[in-house]
Design a protein around this motif. Structure first.
Motif, PDB file in Angstrom:
ATOM      1  N   ALA A  61     -45.485 -97.122-143.459  1.00 48.21           N
ATOM      2  CA  ALA A  61     -45.940 -95.737-143.616  1.00 48.21           C
ATOM      3  C   ALA A  61     -45.008 -94.855-142.810  1.00 48.21           C
ATOM      4  O   ALA A  61     -44.224 -95.348-141.989  1.00 48.21           O
ATOM      5  CB  ALA A  61     -47.370 -95.571-143.113  1.00 48.21           C
ATOM      6  N   THR A  62     -45.075 -93.576-143.063  1.00 45.82           N
ATOM      7  CA  THR A  62     -44.304 -92.651-142.239  1.00 45.82           C
ATOM      8  C   THR A  62     -44.965 -91.281-142.228  1.00 45.82           C
ATOM      9  O   THR A  62     -45.738 -90.936-143.133  1.00 45.82           O
ATOM     10  CB  THR A  62     -42.843 -92.530-142.704  1.00 45.82           C
ATOM     11  N   VAL A  63     -44.657 -90.551-141.162  1.00 47.19           N
ATOM     12  CA  VAL A  63     -45.243 -89.214-141.024  1.00 47.19           C
ATOM     13  C   VAL A  63     -44.725 -88.248-142.087  1.00 47.19           C
ATOM     14  O   VAL A  63     -45.315 -87.193-142.300  1.00 47.19           O
ATOM     15  CB  VAL A  63     -44.971 -88.636-139.612  1.00 47.19           C
ATOM     16  N   GLY A  64     -43.676 -88.618-142.786  1.00 51.15           N
ATOM     17  CA  GLY A  64     -43.161 -87.773-143.876  1.00 51.15           C
ATOM     18  C   GLY A  64     -44.061 -87.798-145.101  1.00 51.15           C
ATOM     19  O   GLY A  64     -43.979 -86.919-145.962  1.00 51.15           O
ATOM     20  N   TYR A  65     -44.900 -88.807-145.184  1.00 53.64           N
ATOM     21  CA  TYR A  65     -45.841 -88.939-146.310  1.00 53.64           C
ATOM     22  C   TYR A  65     -47.237 -89.165-145.737  1.00 53.64           C
ATOM     23  O   TYR A  65     -47.780 -90.266-145.783  1.00 53.64           O
ATOM     24  CB  TYR A  65     -45.422 -90.089-147.233  1.00 53.64           C
ATOM     25  N   PRO A  66     -47.827 -88.100-145.175  1.00 50.29           N
ATOM     26  CA  PRO A  66     -49.093 -88.273-144.443  1.00 50.29           C
ATOM     27  C   PRO A  66     -50.246 -88.744-145.320  1.00 50.29           C
ATOM     28  O   PRO A  66     -51.136 -89.441-144.841  1.00 50.29           O
ATOM     29  CB  PRO A  66     -49.371 -86.880-143.868  1.00 50.29           C
ATOM     30  N   ASP A  67     -50.240 -88.364-146.603  1.00 50.31           N
ATOM     31  CA  ASP A  67     -51.355 -88.795-147.453  1.00 50.31           C
ATOM     32  C   ASP A  67     -51.312 -90.310-147.674  1.00 50.31           C
ATOM     33  O   ASP A  67     -52.331 -90.991-147.656  1.00 50.31           O
ATOM     34  CB  ASP A  67     -51.390 -88.039-148.775  1.00 50.31           C
TER      35      ASP A  67
ATOM     36  N   HIS B 170     -46.523-100.640-140.169  1.00 49.37           N
ATOM     37  CA  HIS B 170     -45.207-100.333-139.595  1.00 49.37           C
ATOM     38  C   HIS B 170     -44.890 -98.870-139.911  1.00 49.37           C
ATOM     39  O   HIS B 170     -44.706 -98.514-141.075  1.00 49.37           O
ATOM     40  CB  HIS B 170     -44.184-101.287-140.241  1.00 49.37           C
ATOM     41  N   ILE B 171     -44.871 -98.042-138.875  1.00 52.00           N
ATOM     42  CA  ILE B 171     -44.672 -96.603-139.092  1.00 52.00           C
ATOM     43  C   ILE B 171     -43.262 -96.186-138.691  1.00 52.00           C
ATOM     44  O   ILE B 171     -42.864 -96.339-137.532  1.00 52.00           O
ATOM     45  CB  ILE B 171     -45.703 -95.767-138.301  1.00 52.00           C
ATOM     46  N   PHE B 172     -42.543 -95.669-139.642  1.00 50.19           N
ATOM     47  CA  PHE B 172     -41.208 -95.137-139.403  1.00 50.19           C
ATOM     48  C   PHE B 172     -41.360 -93.806-138.676  1.00 50.19           C
ATOM     49  O   PHE B 172     -42.001 -92.884-139.168  1.00 50.19           O
ATOM     50  CB  PHE B 172     -40.504 -94.956-140.746  1.00 50.19           C
ATOM     51  N   SER B 173     -40.742 -93.719-137.492  1.00 54.61           N
ATOM     52  CA  SER B 173     -41.127 -92.666-136.567  1.00 54.61           C
ATOM     53  C   SER B 173     -39.907 -91.969-135.958  1.00 54.61           C
ATOM     54  O   SER B 173     -39.354 -92.424-134.958  1.00 54.61           O
ATOM     55  CB  SER B 173     -41.973 -93.329-135.478  1.00 54.61           C
ATOM     56  N   PRO B 174     -39.441 -90.865-136.564  1.00 57.33           N
ATOM     57  CA  PRO B 174     -38.236 -90.197-136.070  1.00 57.33           C
ATOM     58  C   PRO B 174     -38.344 -89.779-134.599  1.00 57.33           C
ATOM     59  O   PRO B 174     -39.412 -89.420-134.124  1.00 57.33           O
ATOM     60  CB  PRO B 174     -38.136 -88.960-136.980  1.00 57.33           C
ATOM     61  N   CYS B 175     -37.187 -89.845-133.936  1.00 57.62           N
ATOM     62  CA  CYS B 175     -37.132 -89.594-132.491  1.00 57.62           C
ATOM     63  C   CYS B 175     -35.956 -88.675-132.203  1.00 57.62           C
ATOM     64  O   CYS B 175     -34.815 -89.140-132.107  1.00 57.62           O
ATOM     65  CB  CYS B 175     -36.957 -90.925-131.766  1.00 57.62           C
TER      66      CYS B 175
END
Lengths: 311, 384
Positions: A187-193, A212-217
């Motif tokens: 999952a990623t915060v770019g696709y919250p739904d 597993h969340i892809f998480s930009p930093c």
């Protein structure tokens, strides 16, 4: 083998208004991991215990005696998110509180590297908790050192641009799927739904669930805070980070078919950590990404078209 | 009910009678049969506990920490290398003030491999904040597991119940197993003051700045100070109910003696026999058994050793670069006394080498025949 219905988001679905991540947390601007926690807790609700090993979130949550989470939180040792959560789950069972969800929340260092043994042990026992890895692709809390989640050729402070990381990113999804736990997802915060749906689905399943969340930093990737969501979407659109789920290690499904596909260069060029790449290297990365995507399509088989057009 | 059982089975019975709720453990010789017995008790339903069969000792203790902070009475057991692998979480359990009880079957530390008894594994956890009880018999093992929960839950500190490899762990003795209802009366269910609770959300173990750190450490020390009296009272109460109590230290015989031999663990039983013989010959020798090592019952030791001209300490351990660990501890306890006995420090029984009556005789003969020891530590039966 049990199958799990995919919770469909109703039209005009709105995120729950209750905020279990409170203001005053200590995340950097544009931190993917803080938004991920906010969304995850919205899906899981108040009846959740959170376990955080050493990682950025040890700091984000706030120092003693404060907490930015409105749920019980246990800070634990670096490599113990898996084992300590097993203990909480066992205690909840014996105390008759299986209505409570346990969520381990670890970075890529705590998951891919030092915590992998405890995670594997818990997954092999199918202990009853959700393990979340928010992956910012390096040891960010200690100041950007390479982890085994760091992508090939990325700059970090221990893989300088003159000699960037020589090894590809560890395939944690394959590792977790090989444990045949009931649920594995990205999952990623770019696709919250999509993220929201996966947490709601995971909550309803018993056993070990891995997200597993892809998480930009921004500080670690040398990117601008305003680009975090854009990067999260580009990672999916460039096939660098496909959004998928795996049930029992067998049923693979791509959950988001990107609205458009973009060359990997579009994703790489916004990030200082890839600034040193040559055109030739970018071409190789493109080929690697394409190959991985083809492999995923084969794994997903007929389930490819089940994926939702998630704009 | 009396049964002939090994020390490891006594541990398992102690845990069962304490109604432990979560067990997490990993097998290691000579601890293994403890967890086999517990697995059987859980499988048959005799013990209603969750048993997490973890993949390492580090995970075993981490799982115990998780279960304990959720409000369950938790238990684990290990030995030697396993204890060392836990080391980070051993500190953690004490720092988190969780009353986990752990049986440790003393085992020498590799390399080379040695599965036999030696105290260096537990003594290298000395400064972690755990309480440590060293036991002499299988009966004491069982009774001490139950007492350990009573003390640990009262003062919010974890406790080790320590027994010698093979000499106790795999040797059978008659043990009186108390009835469950009496143990229930002695040890009520665990009611934690703080726990992970969705109805009262709190954060545990977050970053602590220097402004608060010292006070948190001081509170651990206060709990240890309190634990001395709590342990004494728990032992006294146990004696009233079950007819057996052990003291924090035990002087045998109680009366005045010129030479006092200090022991811990099973060496004590051997030494009792030798002391009886020396007494019968009219020699003024006594024995002091140290049962509680952390917190260290300094006042009890000072009182017990008062009046002795010489103190001979047998250490089944060694702090490399210095000396026997019990000997050092006793020296430091006696430092403020106006009259300090001459202390003889003996190293014996390392890595499971037998400490026989002849060994104890050598220790006593050396002590009575010299005004002062010739060395800081005298290694008994050392092959040169």
């Amino acid at each position: 083998m049990e199958t799990y219905p995919r919770p469909r988001l109703e039209p005009n679905y709105r995120l729950p208004e209750e905020e279990l991540l409170k203001p005053g947390h200590m995340a950097c601007p544009g931190c993917g991991a803080s938004l991920a926690m906010r969304l995850a807790l919205k899906a899981l609700g108040k009846n959740t215990i959170v376990v955080i090993p050493a990682c950025c979130w040890s700091i984000i949550a706030g120092p003693f005696p404060y907490s930015s989470l409105d749920v019980p939180l246990y800070h634990t040792a670096f490599e113990t998110a898996g084992s300590l959560s097993s203990g909480i789950a066992a205690a909840l069972k014996v105390l008759g509180r299986e209505d409570v969800t346990v969520m381990a929340w670890a970075g890529d260092g705590g998951t891919f590297d030092i915590g992998l043994q405890a995670l594997s042990g818990a997954a092999e026992r199918n202990d009853n908790f959700i393990y979340v890895c928010y992956d910012n692709e390096a040891y960010m809390n200690t100041g950007i050192q390479r982890s085994s989640a760091t992508p090939w050729l990325a700059w970090t402070t221990t893989t300088p641009a003159d000699k960037p990381k020589e090894e590809p990113k560890k395939d944690i999804i394959a590792i977790m799927a090989a444990h045949r736990i009931p649920y594995v997802a990205t999952a990623t915060v770019g696709y919250p739904d999509d993220l929201e749906m996966k947490f709601r689905k995971a909550k309803a399943i018993k056993g070990t669930r891995f997200i597993h969340i892809f998480s930009p930093c921004p500080p670690g990737w040398r990117t601008e805070s305003k680009d975090s969501i854009k990067l999260a979407r580009l990672a999916v659109q460039s096939k660098v980070f496909p959004l998928l789920e795996v049930e029992h290690g067998e049923r693979w499904r791509i959950t988001v078919w990107p609205e458009k596909f973009v060359p990997v260069r579009e994703y790489l060029k916004l990030q200082g950590r890839f600034r040193h790449l040559t055109d030739e290297q970018i071409e190789i990365i493109q080929r690697n990404v394409d190959q991985a995507w083809e492999k995923l399509l084969k794994l997903a088989g007929e389930n490819v078209r089940e994926s939702s057009p998630c704009a | 009910m009396k049964k002939v059982i090994t020390g490891n089975r006594a541990v398992a019975y102690g845990a069962k009678l304490s109604r432990v709720q979560v067990i997490a453990a990993y097998p290691i010789t000579p601890q293994t049969t403890i967890i086999e017995y517990l697995a059987d008790l859980c499988a048959s339903g005799e013990l209603k506990a969750e048993f997490i069969k973890v993949e390492s000792e580090h995970s075993a203790l981490a799982a115990c920490v998780g279960a304990s902070v959720t409000g369950a009475r938790t238990f684990t057991a290990t030995s030697g290398q396993g204890l060392l692998l836990m080391h980070e979480i051993i500190h953690w359990a004490a720092g988190a003030r969780l009353p986990v009880v752990m049986a440790v079957v003393n085992r020498a530390i590799a390399p080379g491999w040695n599965i036999w008894t030696e105290q260096n594994d537990t003594l290298s956890q000395r400064d972690t904040g755990w309480m440590q009880f060293y036991t002499e018999s299988n009966q004491e093992v069982l009774d001490t597991v139950i007492q350990a929960y009573k003390v640990a839950e009262r003062v919010s500190l974890p406790a080790m119940v320590i027994l010698d490899a093979f000499v106790l762990s795999h040797t059978s003795e008659i043990v009186d197993i108390p009835p469950q209802e009496m143990v229930d009366e002695y040890l009520p269910p665990y009611q934690p003051q703080y726990k992970l609770d969705v109805d009262d959300p709190k954060a545990f173990g977050g970053l602590v700045y220097p402004a608060d750190w010292t006070e948190l450490r001081y509170k651990i020390q206060q709990a240890h100070q309190q634990a001395i009296e709590v342990a004494r009272e728990a032992d006294r109460e146990y004696g009233e109910l079950f007819g057996r109590s052990y003291g924090l230290v035990e002087k045998y015989p109680q009366d005045e003696a010129e030479v006092i031999l200090v022991t811990s663990g099973t060496v004590t039983s051997t030494a009792r026999d030798v002391i009886d013989h020396w007494r019968a010959r009219g020699q003024k020798v006594s024995l002091l058994k140290v049962r509680l090592f952390r917190p260290f019952p300094v006042e009890d030791l000072r009182r017990a050793l008062e009046g002795a001209e010489k103190v001979a300490v047998i250490d089944r351990n060694f702090s490399f670069g210095h000396g026997g660990i019990f000997a050092q501890e006793i020296k430091s306890a006696l430092y403020m006394n106006s009259h300090r006995p001459t202390l003889f420090s003996f190293i014996a029984g390392l890595g499971g080498r037998d400490i026989t009556p002849a060994t104890v005789e050598k220790v006593l003969n050396y002590t009575v025949s010299r005004d002062r020891p010739e060395e800081e530590a005298i290694w008994i039966d050392l092959k040169k």
